[in-house]
Design a protein around this motif. Structure first.
Motif: not given
Length: 232
Positions: A39-61
């Protein structure tokens, strides 16, 4: 593409572009509970997704905006409907250095996400407090407006009820028939109520077919404030 400030201080080097397709698939699988163990709390999942996309930085802007949008999506999907009305962006803008610090501490301490999670939890708490403060402020303003309406000497109780409704529903429509039915009054009385409000500049009407339809004016709140202060 390196992420740096105006002084060319490098804060983050995203993964190579060649890795993005595989990493984005993994992120989407994580977001949609694909093969998740335990089990992973939905809030923790949402925060991890926030970090994940920011970390991967797939877009120019627009990576920050996209990361926050993904966070909101995950929160709503997790049943936290209040986040339709909560903005963490304002909390982040108040102290962007704290956001970057939490991001960097996570990245430099063997990707320990606790730094970023704790920072985001504080932002969520601040955002909820901001919402409560906003609602309290708007409630106080609404009570003051209702007092101003009552202070207007020529407004009767029926007109007062209509104006209070109009303040909450800027796109509302009123007719002689609807006003008559709402208050159980004669057609003559209903006509008089609405025509007086129009004469005073609080409603505006036009013919729609064979029926005269009244709507609140766009500056209704300002006019009620003025009328109430003048009467007192």
């Amino acid at each position: 593409m390196e992420i740096s400030d105006d002084e060319d201080n490098v804060f983050h080097i995203p993964p190579a572009a060649s890795q993005l397709p595989e990493r984005l698939v993994a992120m989407c699988d994580f977001a949609n509970d694909v093969e998740l163990r335990g089990y992973l709390h939905p809030v923790i999942r949402a925060i991890i997704l926030h970090f994940w996309l920011a970390y991967d930085h797939p877009f120019v802007d627009g990576n920050g905006r996209s990361a926050r949008a993904l966070f909101y999506w995950a929160m709503l999907r997790g049943g936290f409907w209040l986040f339709e009305f909560i903005s963490i962006s304002q909390a982040l803008l108040r102290s962007p250095a704290d956001y970057y610090r939490a991001f960097l501490l996570t990245e430099t301490d063997d990707n320990d996400l606790n730094y970023f999670i704790l920072h985001q939890m504080r932002c969520i708490e601040t955002a909820i407090q901001d919402l409560h403060a906003y609602l309290a402020r708007k409630s106080a303003e609404r009570r003051a407006l209702q007092e101003h309406i009552r202070d207007v000497g020529w407004v009767n109780q029926r007109q007062q009820a209509l104006l209070e409704h109009a303040l909450e529903h800027a796109e509302a429509k009123y007719t002689f028939d609807s006003h008559q039915r709402s208050h159980g009054i004669s057609m003559m009385t209903a006509r008089t109520d609405l025509l007086i409000l129009e004469e005073k500049g609080l409603l505006v009407s036009r013919l729609e077919g064979k029926q005269r339809v009244f709507r609140p004016v766009s500056e209704l709140e300002t006019l009620i404030n003025k009328a109430g202060k003048t009467s007192t």
